[in-house]
Design a protein around this motif. Structure first.
Motif, PDB file in Angstrom:
ATOM      1  N   HIS A  74       0.842  -1.195   0.000  1.00 16.86           N
ATOM      2  CA  HIS A  74       0.000   0.000   0.000  1.00 16.86           C
ATOM      3  C   HIS A  74       0.877   1.245   0.000  1.00 16.86           C
ATOM      4  N   ALA A  75       0.332   2.295  -0.570  1.00  9.91           N
ATOM      5  CA  ALA A  75       1.001   3.591  -0.577  1.00  9.91           C
ATOM      6  C   ALA A  75      -0.025   4.645  -0.195  1.00  9.91           C
ATOM      7  N   ASP A  76       0.303   5.436   0.808  1.00 11.97           N
ATOM      8  CA  ASP A  76      -0.557   6.534   1.240  1.00 11.97           C
ATOM      9  C   ASP A  76      -0.221   7.750   0.383  1.00 11.97           C
ATOM     10  N   LEU A  77      -1.149   8.153  -0.469  1.00 10.39           N
ATOM     11  CA  LEU A  77      -0.923   9.256  -1.399  1.00 10.39           C
ATOM     12  C   LEU A  77      -1.376  10.595  -0.835  1.00 10.39           C
ATOM     13  N   GLY A  78      -1.879  10.575   0.410  1.00 11.30           N
ATOM     14  CA  GLY A  78      -2.333  11.802   1.045  1.00 11.30           C
ATOM     15  C   GLY A  78      -3.767  12.143   0.697  1.00 11.30           C
ATOM     16  N   SER A  79      -4.379  12.963   1.531  1.00  6.93           N
ATOM     17  CA  SER A  79      -5.764  13.422   1.317  1.00  6.93           C
ATOM     18  C   SER A  79      -6.741  12.261   1.200  1.00  6.93           C
ATOM     19  N   GLY A  80      -6.476  11.172   1.939  1.00  7.79           N
ATOM     20  CA  GLY A  80      -7.383  10.034   1.931  1.00  7.79           C
ATOM     21  C   GLY A  80      -7.280   9.144   0.713  1.00  7.79           C
ATOM     22  N   ARG A  81      -6.222   9.325  -0.068  1.00  2.00           N
ATOM     23  CA  ARG A  81      -6.048   8.513  -1.274  1.00  2.00           C
ATOM     24  C   ARG A  81      -4.986   7.437  -1.019  1.00  2.00           C
ATOM     25  N   TYR A  82      -5.249   6.253  -1.544  1.00  2.00           N
ATOM     26  CA  TYR A  82      -4.321   5.136  -1.364  1.00  2.00           C
ATOM     27  C   TYR A  82      -4.165   4.381  -2.681  1.00  2.00           C
ATOM     28  N   ARG A  83      -3.023   3.784  -2.824  1.00  2.00           N
ATOM     29  CA  ARG A  83      -2.802   2.828  -3.906  1.00  2.00           C
ATOM     30  C   ARG A  83      -2.518   1.479  -3.258  1.00  2.00           C
ATOM     31  N   LEU A  84      -3.295   0.470  -3.643  1.00  2.00           N
ATOM     32  CA  LEU A  84      -3.187  -0.849  -3.025  1.00  2.00           C
ATOM     33  C   LEU A  84      -2.846  -1.918  -4.052  1.00  2.00           C
TER      34      LEU A  84
END
Length: 212
Positions: A74-84
């Motif tokens: 997972h990657a936390d992209l900020g502002s409640g956005r994630y890449r899983l």
């Protein structure tokens, strides 16, 4: 085994055990789902096929059979956005849907293949041969050279009939209804039948398209 309540992610595609599921998360309720999963010891949620309607805004009809999705990256992209990146694992069956607050949730149980007739290995090999023939036919019409046998190569490496059938289904361009039928087949023997019928459907569609 019963899991009391599991976060659920309805999708417009059916996912099979052994597949990978990449997701980009931006909707607030699914951001909350991801945050809850990542805070848990086992970051897992359930995925099911949307049978009718659209999940966004509600009003969708969800299937009762799905699978567990294990978050592997997972990657936390900020502002409640994630890449899983998720690995699809065990098959599950929904016992009861809970209110979508703050995200879809359901009581589920793991649903392994049920006891049934012995799996006909020859029938699975026949499915492989028909898949190879299908891809050879497409390649010939397009004037390209392919080793179509590579399409099914290694699908049986697990030695498990269920995983073998799932692996073959993921390599075939079948519709979501046929893919769900493969997933939802109660027994491995019934999954052979479901996959065989899916292959027949694809072959018929390809032949129709090539004849026009």
């Amino acid at each position: 085994m019963t899991v009391p309540t599991l976060p659920m992610f309805p999708l417009e595609v059916a996912m099979l055990p052994g597949e990978e599921l990449p997701l980009r998360i931006f909707e607030p309720r699914y951001s909350a789902l991801v945050q809850a999963c990542l805070a848990a010891e086992d970051p897992t949620f359930g995925v099911v096929l949307i049978e009718a309607g659209r999940e966004v805004g509600g009003g969708d009809s969800r299937s009762d059979v799905g699978a567990l999705a294990h978050i592997t990256e997972h990657a936390d992209l900020g502002s409640g956005r994630y890449r899983l990146r998720c690995g699809i694992g065990e098959r599950i069956r929904v016992l009861e849907w809970q209110p979508d607050d703050p995200y879809p949730q359901a009581a589920v149980e793991l649903w392994p293949d049920q006891p049934g007739d012995p799996v006909d290995v020859a029938a699975i090999r026949d499915i492989e041969d028909r898949m190879v023939g299908l891809f050879e036919r497409i390649a010939a019409v397009r004037g390209v050279q392919v080793n179509a046998r590579d399409i099914v190569l290694g699908a049986d490496e697990s030695g498990d009939a269920a995983k073998w059938l799932y692996a073959l289904a993921t390599r075939l361009p079948i519709g979501q209804a046929d893919k769900y039928a493969v997933l939802a087949a109660p027994t491995a023997a019934e999954r052979v039948v479901a996959l065989s019928e899916a292959v027949d459907t694809v072959i018929a569609m390809v032949e129709f398209q090539l004849s026009n």
